[in-house]
Design an enzyme around this catalytic site. Sequence first.
Site, PDB file in Angstrom:
ATOM      1  CD  GLU A 347      -2.869  -1.230   2.339  1.00 40.42           C
ATOM      2  OE1 GLU A 347      -2.428  -0.942   3.463  1.00 40.42           O
ATOM      3  OE2 GLU A 347      -4.057  -1.547   2.126  1.00 40.42           O
TER       4      GLU A 347
HETATM    5  N1  IFG Z   1      -4.254  -3.981   4.566  1.00 45.26           N
HETATM    6  C1  IFG Z   1      -2.992  -3.511   5.125  1.00 45.26           C
HETATM    7  C2  IFG Z   1      -2.782  -3.784   6.596  1.00 45.26           C
HETATM    8  C3  IFG Z   1      -4.070  -3.662   7.410  1.00 45.26           C
HETATM    9  C4  IFG Z   1      -5.129  -4.538   6.781  1.00 45.26           C
HETATM   10  C5  IFG Z   1      -6.370  -4.619   7.663  1.00 45.26           C
HETATM   11  C6  IFG Z   1      -1.947  -5.546   4.230  1.00 45.26           C
HETATM   12  C7  IFG Z   1      -0.727  -6.202   3.634  1.00 45.26           C
HETATM   13  C8  IFG Z   1      -5.448  -4.017   5.417  1.00 45.26           C
HETATM   14  N2  IFG Z   1      -1.901  -4.197   4.396  1.00 45.26           N
HETATM   15  O1  IFG Z   1      -2.900  -6.223   4.541  1.00 45.26           O
HETATM   16  O2  IFG Z   1      -1.825  -2.859   7.109  1.00 45.26           O
HETATM   17  O3  IFG Z   1      -4.476  -2.316   7.503  1.00 45.26           O
HETATM   18  O4  IFG Z   1      -7.220  -5.665   7.279  1.00 45.26           O
END
Ligand code: IFG
Length: 542
Positions: A347
Site C-alpha cells: 500500500e
Molecule cells: N491492509 C494492510 C494492513 C491492514 C489490513 C487490515 C496488508 C498487507 C489491510 N496491508 O494487509 O496494514 O491495515 O485488514
Amino acid sequence: MIPFKCKHALQTPLRVFTVLFALMSVLGCGKEPATPKDLSKENLIPKPVSLTAAGSSFRLSEKTGIYVQGPAEAAGELERIGQYLADRLKPATGFPLPVSMATEAPASGNIYLALGGGDTELGEEGYELNITEGLVALTANTPAGLFRGLQTIRQLLPASIELGEVQPGPWEIASGKIRDYPGYAFRGSMLDVSRHFFGVEDVKRYIDLISFYKMNVLHLGLTNDQGWRIEIKSWPNLATHGGSTQVGGGKGGYYTQEEYAGLVQYAQERYITIIPEIDMPGHTNAALASYAELNCDGKARELYTGTEVGFSTLCTRKDSTYQFVDDVIRELAALTPGPYIHIGGDESHVTGKDDYIYFMNKVQDIVLAHGKQMIGWEEVTLASLKPSSVAQFWANADHAKAAVAQGAKIIMSPATKAYLDMQYDSTTTLGLHWAAYVEVDSAYIWDPATFVGGISKDNILGIESPLWTETITNMDEIEYMIFPRLAGHAEIGWTPASGRDWEEYKIRLGRHKARFEAMGVDFYTSALVPWEDVDAMSDSGK
Ligand code: IFG
C-alpha cells in the site's frame, strides 16, 4: 471433580438414595471416567497424517518419569524439551514427573523422548508416537519434531490437563501409533503490534497458543503508520517518539532490544521462528514523525492515531534514506537468528512506481548484505526479485503470479480466508470486513495449493494468518479473533488436503471447547460448530 448430576444426587435424603444409587450406577455417575481406549476417536488438531489404534491405554502416575535420549551434544536441549513437557503436565496432575537422560527405553509406566535419525519420511518436524499400556515413546529426527509431538501428547490427555491446579484425573492416553509430519514447512501467524501495542507477556501467550497447534512462525508487524515498536540504537527517536502512541491515541509502547531478544529466545524454545517486519516505503508515518530528514520536504510529520492507509512514504531518492534502512536492517538482523526479514512494501500509494521499484531493489540488496532473505507483501513483485526473496500473497493474485514467474516462493495469506481481523459476520463488533466476512467454516474450507490458478504447492513456502489490530486492543480480543479460525489454519498448514473435510473437522473442533476453556482462551462460539461439553465421562472424544 464429581459431575453435577452426582453431586446433586449425593445430597438427597437416604430414603430416595437407594433408587438414585441404582440410577447413578446406570448413568456411570460416581465411577471413574471411562478409560480412553480408541485412539482413532481422539480429536487432534492438526489431524495427524496417520494413526492406528491399539485398543488399550497408558496411565500416567506418581511414578511416571520423563526419559530423554539422544547424542551427547543434544543433551541440554533434550533435557529442556523433557522439562517443557513436565511443566505442562505437573500443574494438573500434581505428579513430580522427573526428567532424566536415558541410553535405552525406560521401564514400564514412563514417557520416553528419543532423538532418532534417518526416518526421512518424518523430515524436520515430523514425529512417531508409539503408545502402549507400558510406555509412551516419542521419536523424531530433530528436537523440533519431538516438540511438535509433545503437543499431540498434550491433546491426547483429558482437556483438564491444561488447568493450572491439581485435578482428580485419571490421566490416561489411548494406545496406538501415530506417524505425523507437516505438509508445509512454513506455518505461521502475524501479530500487528503497531496499530495497538502488545507487551512482552501478551506476545509470549500468543507464542504459546500458536505452538499448541504446531505452528512454527510468528511474523511480528513491528512498524506501521501508528507506531514504531522496536528500539533502534542508531535512530533512538523511532521508538521513543515513533512508539509513543497508537490507534486511538493511547500511550503505545515498544520493545527494547533486550526485551525483543527475550521474545526471540522464548519463541526459539518452542521451535518458532520470529520474522520481524519493518514496513517500507509506505506505512512509515511513525518513522517520518520521528526524523524530519526522512521526509522529502525535510519536515517531520505529526504522530498518527487513525486507521487510514497509503498516505505515507519514505523519500526514496535521498541517499540518507538508505543509510537509515541499512542501520535499521543491520540492527534487526543482529537480533534475528531466523533467515528472514520482512520489509513490508504494501500500500505505498504515494510512492511513485519507479521510485518504489528503485527503493525495493536497493532494500533487497541491503537485506541480503546483512545475511537475510527478504520477504515482502505481494507488491514487491514490481522489483527484480532475487531467487531467495519471498512474496506474501494477500489480495492481488496477479502480483503473486508475477512473483512466481520471477522464481520467488509465495506465503499464502489470502485476506478473504486467512485475515484474522476480518469480522466473523456482520454482527461481530471487532474487526473489519473490507475483504470478506470470514466465518469459521470459510476460514477452513480452502486449499492454498489450488487457491490461485498458476500457483501450485511447489511455489508455496507455506501459510500465514495475519491479525491486524486496528480494532483489537487486548489479549481477550486477540483470542476472540484468532480462535477458533487459527486452529483451522494450523491444520491447513499441517494436514494433507486429502485429510481435510469441514464436516469431519467441525466435530473435532467442537470437542476442543474444553481445551480452549482449560487454556483460558476467549474463543468465538460460532453457531456453525457443534460445540460439545466433553467431560471425562465419555470416551467418544477428549
Ligand atoms: N491492509 C494492510 C494492513 C491492514 C489490513 C487490515 C496488508 C498487507 C489491510 N496491508 O494487509 O496494514 O491495515 O485488514
